[in-house]
Design a protein around this motif. Structure first.
Motif, short mmCIF file in Angstrom:
data_model
loop_
_atom_site.label_atom_id
_atom_site.label_comp_id
_atom_site.label_asym_id
_atom_site.label_seq_id
_atom_site.Cartn_x
_atom_site.Cartn_y
_atom_site.Cartn_z
N ALA A 1 4.72 5.92 -8.50
CA ALA A 1 4.17 5.44 -7.24
C ALA A 1 4.78 4.09 -6.88
O ALA A 1 5.13 3.84 -5.72
CB ALA A 1 2.65 5.34 -7.34
N ALA A 2 4.96 3.26 -7.89
CA ALA A 2 5.53 1.94 -7.67
C ALA A 2 6.96 2.05 -7.16
O ALA A 2 7.39 1.32 -6.26
CB ALA A 2 5.48 1.11 -8.95
N LYS A 3 7.71 2.99 -7.72
CA LYS A 3 9.08 3.22 -7.25
C LYS A 3 9.08 3.48 -5.75
O LYS A 3 9.91 2.95 -5.01
CB LYS A 3 9.64 4.48 -7.93
N GLN A 4 8.13 4.30 -5.33
CA GLN A 4 8.07 4.63 -3.91
C GLN A 4 7.66 3.44 -3.07
O GLN A 4 8.00 3.36 -1.90
CB GLN A 4 7.11 5.80 -3.69
N ALA A 5 6.91 2.54 -3.69
CA ALA A 5 6.50 1.32 -2.98
C ALA A 5 7.59 0.27 -3.05
O ALA A 5 7.42 -0.85 -2.56
CB ALA A 5 5.20 0.80 -3.57
N GLY A 6 8.68 0.60 -3.71
CA GLY A 6 9.78 -0.35 -3.82
C GLY A 6 9.60 -1.37 -4.94
O GLY A 6 10.25 -2.40 -4.95
N VAL A 7 8.71 -1.07 -5.86
CA VAL A 7 8.50 -1.98 -6.99
C VAL A 7 9.01 -1.29 -8.25
O VAL A 7 8.51 -0.23 -8.63
CB VAL A 7 7.00 -2.32 -7.16
N LEU A 8 10.00 -1.87 -8.87
CA LEU A 8 10.50 -1.29 -10.11
C LEU A 8 9.71 -1.85 -11.28
O LEU A 8 9.73 -3.05 -11.53
CB LEU A 8 11.99 -1.57 -10.31
N ILE A 9 8.98 -0.99 -11.95
CA ILE A 9 8.28 -1.43 -13.17
C ILE A 9 9.26 -1.26 -14.32
O ILE A 9 9.69 -0.15 -14.62
CB ILE A 9 7.01 -0.59 -13.41
N PRO A 10 9.68 -2.36 -14.95
CA PRO A 10 10.65 -2.23 -16.04
C PRO A 10 10.15 -1.27 -17.12
O PRO A 10 8.96 -1.24 -17.43
CB PRO A 10 10.75 -3.66 -16.59
N HIS A 11 11.06 -0.47 -17.64
CA HIS A 11 10.65 0.50 -18.67
C HIS A 11 11.86 0.90 -19.49
O HIS A 11 13.00 0.76 -19.04
CB HIS A 11 10.02 1.73 -18.01
N TYR A 12 11.60 1.42 -20.68
CA TYR A 12 12.68 1.92 -21.54
C TYR A 12 12.48 3.36 -21.95
O TYR A 12 13.35 4.19 -21.79
CB TYR A 12 12.80 1.06 -22.81
N CYS A 13 11.31 3.68 -22.50
CA CYS A 13 11.17 5.04 -23.03
C CYS A 13 10.94 6.05 -21.93
O CYS A 13 11.28 7.21 -22.07
CB CYS A 13 10.07 5.10 -24.10
N TYR A 14 10.37 5.62 -20.82
CA TYR A 14 10.11 6.56 -19.74
C TYR A 14 11.40 7.02 -19.09
O TYR A 14 12.31 6.23 -18.83
CB TYR A 14 9.22 5.90 -18.67
N GLU B 1 0.85 -1.19 0.00
CA GLU B 1 0.00 0.00 0.00
C GLU B 1 0.88 1.24 0.00
O GLU B 1 1.89 1.30 0.69
CB GLU B 1 -0.91 -0.01 1.22
N ILE B 2 0.50 2.21 -0.79
CA ILE B 2 1.30 3.42 -0.90
C ILE B 2 0.40 4.63 -1.11
O ILE B 2 -0.62 4.53 -1.80
CB ILE B 2 2.35 3.29 -2.05
#
Lengths: 435, 529, 164
Positions: free
Chosen positions: B27-40, B15-16
């Protein structure tokens, strides 16, 4: 150039009534046929009343998505604080579809009238008619009609003498299928690469030049004057099957039929009758093999499915496909489904804008796999791979070009698997050399 | 923004609560979850094209891109707990690899490549792309400036194009052609020579845009990264010094939202060369019979103290605005009791080279990192006047100033020259003692940037021979003079400085952290990523 | 290579006035890019790097930007083409009606030999094009701006008589 066929008695002539009649192309000829009465009527109405009438008619977008036109108009801001725009999508490029071209070539004033009514309804002062660059004749006819409309005071600061200002310009495309996608079309008008935009924001909020915008297909806008003059109830009554599909539909039929061309049918018309009766069936000695009913972007139907399909939005979904733009590609028993799927995939690979990974790479990969099979070097696992690649291309990208490649190919692999296997097993001679 | 509306959502069960408008990816970064991405990239406008950050949102039929979808109240988002999202990412990886050469062994990006990393993390073990198919091929292109384009490795994320368009404000790159024929193009009559263009190399998630300067110098996994501050100008961009053994091989930006966001200029990238100079003084030197001879630290410091004790009247300090704040402070303390003229000079280039898209970020004309620090501590930019004063001074102390253009004639007056420096210019050969100091890569310390931000830099490699940080030398000298205890670290030196100098009141290395604090604002800066 | 000195400016006099008129239709100068490129192609037959630079200058864009757009739209020629540029639709609907035979006939009767190549006399360039949007009139062919329907391999020689 005369129109290729005389109307068939089972057609319902609304949009196509004057196809082939060059007098209808002129302002005077159009007015003589009752033209611009609908615009006059609409300009005397509150914009919201026009929207409500179109909503009530059940008219749905004829470009492929089938979204209710009046609802789309209703998304436009009611408190006008910015410029509003209307874009007419005349980038007709979906393989199998050639109806908008006929509307523009034969009844350009019908389109101008429809655009002007829509502009009034959504309170847009500028309309861009985005016509694909290859449509040289349609562009010339439309330009002439626009010049006439300006000269006669239909358009301009006081449209038909009303207090409404409507300017209308042709914007010529330059060879890019994807510009028929509404956000790509807006980028193209802005002088950019025709890349689809991520949504939200939606065009009604942030459209062309950042302003609220509505984009409608030619056939959709062409239907609007008829709804205005004859009423929503009349339009709604044109429905043979599902009440959610109303009005007439111009079906472009091409491929292996005796009489290809545009046929205007009432929504809910049986596909079987369209093929065998209106289009004269297959060539002598040939039998129906398959139909792609909505332009090449939708799943292919086999003979049985096609012969039982009802031509409206719901009927096509029930048959496992989509009505799309109504461009029907008919294949007889001589058609090589593997080769034709390769051609379809090649089309999408050529037209992919290159933004989304799945589309840019997936369309080209699909072509390669199909060419490998056609070259006689395919393996059985390539068929599963085609389906899996198609799945990875579906529902994951900014626009549906990627899905549009996967849908026909995937359905063909499932429904005509034997033809693919014949190449793989060597039962068919290789059709291409592997490059 | 304390009263900003906030939303609470769950991402992979975490929960965040985040401000409304935050994207799911952030938001995921703050929750400690890295969502893989390239263009962002947080420093660029959102493109939403790589489709790698697709996530599953409960109740939404299709997967959505985390980089452009705002976090909403009560949302349940699945990243690693969604088979659908994982399958989609696996698909993107497979698609990206079909035209990507498997030349990792010779690719500069290997080891810090986001394609390599994610493929190892969750990609397919084997490609299903037939080996008989050709891969897309375009020849390597020199984009000009420091940038080389290897189109075969390009994944068309468009970060480089967006950086040049929206941040640098110079539309020199484009996406050319379409479909799988697309590549990053540059107009034939143009070069990628914008003073900030080097950032495209950092932004490139794969080995497609490479630094010509860094080409084949080191493998990523051989490098150590040490937080530091750029010495190229007074802007104070936060950087990492990348070292291999005892060499700094690369300087790259370290994010600091308050100073340089994610960027640094090409001039700053070249500062590593000075850090590796070979012409260093490696031992303390004392004047014996008209020559400078090597000595140990005890002997040299005793000699320096003796000189200072034996002198009175005026002292002149000629310092570099690239010296640490700690050293500048301690030098003042050492010369306490003299009538002091304390001066520096700074190289000024013509004009500034701003990064158009980031307000307040520019390659400044003052080409030294601690002009503000020297000024705050009472040093004046009056080098010529100080040189004049040196003719009659009892003592002249030079701190890391290269004495370029200064003749031995000008320093002869006092006869008591104490020289702290890295290299030994001829003019310094008349010094009575020479004290070898370390450079910015070899010591801990702090600088104050032009906006008054006090920022720490950390030691990245060892100094040559017996060279020591200037703060250490000066604190030993103070002890020798009986005016203090020897100090054990730059942190201690800073504490003494903070206790004495009002502008630094309340600050410590702890409170500065690695992002720094503005003077007169002795609280820790907000930590921003 | 075509160096800058050989570039004949497009937007002078009448054409400039026409472009100015077109620009009034849009709130931005950039929006006039596609029309401007059409004018370049009308004047020169193709869009050279120099012409892109001129367009960029007139519309306050950069040459790199213009090139990105030019390469997106396949109707802009990035190289000179024959006097008659022949585009034959070969997408599925036309394909099943013999479009590839039409292409073969054009290649043979124009002397082009291969797709994209210009005939030795400089007269013809033949390319395959994706769907021309006239599928019911297979096979449609565009010869410069002339849109011709129902072309078959048999009618190709007669058709070419009109383009000498």
């Amino acid at each position: 150039m005369g129109y290729p066929h005389k109307p068939h008695p089972r057609e319902t002539l609304v949009l196509s009534e004057h196809f082939g009649d060059s007098d209808a192309r002129t302002y005077d000829g159009w007015v003589k046929r009752g033209g611009y009465r609908a615009l006059e009527q609409a300009l005397g109405m509150e914009p919201q009343a026009v929207i409500d009438e179109v909503k009530a008619s059940g008219l749905r977008g004829r470009g492929g998505a089938g979204f209710p036109a009046g609802v789309k108009w209703d998304f436009m801001p009611k408190q006008k604080s910015k410029r509003h725009y209307l874009c007419c999508n005349a980038d007709e490029s979906e393989p199998g579809t050639f109806k908008d071209r006929e509307i523009m070539r034969w009844t350009p004033h019908a389109l101008i009238e429809g655009c002007a009514i829509a502009a009034h309804a959504i309170r847009a002062e500028v309309v861009y008619v985005y016509i694909r660059g290859e449509f040289t004749e349609a562009i010339a006819v439309m330009q002439q009609a626009l010049d006439e409309a300006y000269a006669k005071g239909v358009l301009g600061r006081k449209a038909l003498g009303s207090g409404t200002s409507i300017d209308m310009y042709i914007h010529r495309g330059a060879g890019a299928y994807i510009c028929g996608e509404e956000t790509a079309l807006m980028n193209s008008i802005e002088g950019k690469r025709g890349n689809p935009r991520i949504r939200p924001p939606f065009p009604a909020a942030v459209g062309v030049f950042g302003m609220p915008t509505t984009i409608n297909n030619v056939e959709t806008l062409g239907s609007v004057p008829h709804i205005m003059t004859r009423g929503a109830e009349w339009y709604k009554s044109l429905s043979l099957s599902s009440p959610k599909s109303t009005g007439t539909k111009l079906m472009s039929v091409c491929g292996h039929v005796a009489r290809p061309g545009n046929f205007e049918i009432t929504m809910g018309f049986p596909m079987k009758d369209l093929i065998y009766d209106l289009c004269g069936g297959m060539s002598p000695g040939r039998t129906l093999k398959a139909v792609i009913p909505g332009g090449s972007s939708v799943p292919v139907l086999d003979r049985e499915e096609a012969e039982n399909c009802v031509l409206d939005y719901e009927g096509c979904v029930a048959a496992g496909t989509m009505l799309g733009s109504g461009g029907m590609i008919v294949f007889d028993d001589t058609a090589d489904m593997v080769y034709q799927m390769m051609r379809i995939a090649k089309f999408y690979a050529h037209e992919s804008c290159a933004q989304c990974t799945q589309c840019r790479e997936g369309t080209a990969w699909t072509v390669r796999i199909l060419q490998k099979i056609l070259s006689g070097r395919g393996e059985m696992q390539d068929l599963d791979l085609l389906l899996d690649v198609g799945e990875m291309m579906t529902g994951k990208t900014i626009c549906v070009l990627s899905d549009s490649c996967a849908a026909p190919v995937g359905s063909a692999v499932q429904k005509f698997r034997g033809e693919f296997e014949a190449y793989i097993k060597g039962a068919r001679q290789p059709a291409v050399a592997l490059v | 923004m304390a009263d900003q509306e906030r939303v609470t959502l769950a991402i992979d069960g975490m929960e965040i609560t985040v401000p409304k408008g935050t994207t799911i990816l952030e938001a995921a970064k703050q929750a400690g979850v890295l969502i893989p991405h390239y263009c962002y990239h947080p420093g660029l406008p959102v493109a939403g094209v790589c489709r790698m950050c697709l996530v599953e949102i409960e109740g939404v039929p299709k997967l959505q891109i985390g980089c452009a979808t705002p976090a909403a109240e009560g949302q349940t988002v699945r990243v690693n707990e969604s088979e659908q999202a994982k399958h989609a990412r696996q698909g993107v990886l497979e698609f990206l690899l079909i035209n990507h050469p498997l030349d990792c062994p010779i690719c500069d990006q290997a080891g810090e490549c986001e394609l390599q990393n994610y493929v190892f993390q969750e990609g397919r073990a084997r490609t299903r792309y037939s080996p008989t198919y050709p891969k897309r091929f375009n020849p390597v292109e020199d984009f000009g400036g420091d940038v080389l384009y290897v189109p075969n490795r390009c994944i068309l994320c468009t970060r480089c194009v967006r950086f040049m368009d929206h941040v640098a404000g110079e539309h020199v790159l484009n996406v050319s052609e379409r479909g799988d024929r697309a590549y990053i193009g540059i107009h034939p009559q143009r070069q990628l020579d914008h003073p900030w263009a080097g950032n495209v190399v950092d932004l490139c998630p794969v080995g497609s845009l490479l630094s010509k300067d860094f080409l084949h110098k080191a493998r990523a996994w051989e490098l150590d990264h040490t937080p530091s501050v750029c010495t190229g100008c007074s802007q104070g961009c936060n950087v990492n010094l990348d070292t291999r053994a005892h060499s700094v091989v690369r300087v790259r930006p370290r994010p600091n939202a308050e100073v340089n966001k994610y960027f640094m200029c090409d001039h700053g990238r070249q500062t590593y060369r000075a850090m590796n100079r070979g012409d260093r003084i490696e031992a303390p030197l004392v004047a014996e019979g008209g020559a400078l001879v090597a000595a140990d630290w005890d002997h040299t410091l005793a000699r320096a103290a003796q000189i200072l004790k034996g002198s009175s009247g005026t002292a002149v300090a000629l310092v570099s605005p690239s010296a640490s704040t700690e050293a500048l402070y301690l030098l003042k303390a050492v010369l306490d009791g003299f009538t002091m003229t304390a001066a520096f000079r700074v190289e000024r280039a013509d004009g500034e080279q701003p990064l158009a898209g980031i307000a307040g970020l520019s390659l400044r004309s003052e080409r030294a990192p601690n002009v503000a620090g020297a000024t705050l501590l009472g040093y004046e930019e009056s080098f010529d006047r100080a040189l004049e004063a040196a003719r009659q001074a009892a003592v002249v102390v030079v701190l890391d100033e290269d004495l370029d253009g200064v003749t031995s004639d000008m320093l002869k007056g006092s006869g008591n020259l104490i020289y702290l420096g890295r290299a030994l210019p001829d003019v310094a050969r008349s010094a009575r003692v020479v004290l070898p100091v370390t450079n910015v890569a070899e010591e801990d310390g702090s600088f104050v940037n032009r906006d008054g931000r006090v920022q720490r830099y950390l030691q990245a490699k060892s100094g040559p021979g017996m060279a020591r940080p200037a703060w250490w030398i000066l604190s030993e000298l103070l002890a020798e003079l009986g005016r203090g205890e020897p100090l054990g670290s730059a942190a201690e030196a800073f504490e003494i400085l903070a206790a004495k100098e009002r502008a630094f009141d309340g600050m410590s290395y702890g409170s500065l952290g690695l992002k720094g604090v503005r003077v007169g604002n002795g609280t820790a800066a907000e930590v921003t990523a | 290579m075509h160096d800058a000195s050989t570039h004949e400016s497009v937007f002078d006099g009448k054409r400039r006035a026409r472009l100015d008129e077109i620009m009034k239709r849009y709130p931005t100068k950039q929006a006039a890019l596609l029309p401007a490129l059409w004018m370049v192609q009308e004047a020169h037959g193709w869009v050279s790097d120099q012409a892109m630079a001129e367009v960029a200058d007139v519309l306050e864009l950069t040459p790199a930007y213009v090139k990105g757009v030019v390469t997106f739209y396949t109707m802009y020629h990035q190289h000179p083409v024959g006097k008659y540029f022949i585009q034959v639709c070969t997408t599925t609907p036309c394909n099943i009606c013999g479009a590839e035979g039409v292409v073969e006939a054009f290649l043979q009767h124009t002397g082009c030999g291969e797709l994209g190549a210009t005939s030795k006399d400089g007269r013809y360039t033949v390319v395959e094009v994706e769907c021309l949007g006239a599928c019911g009139f297979a096979t449609p062919v565009l010869v410069n701006d002339d849109f011709i329907e129902n072309v078959t391999s048999e009618t190709v020689p007669d058709l070419l008589e009109r383009y000498r």
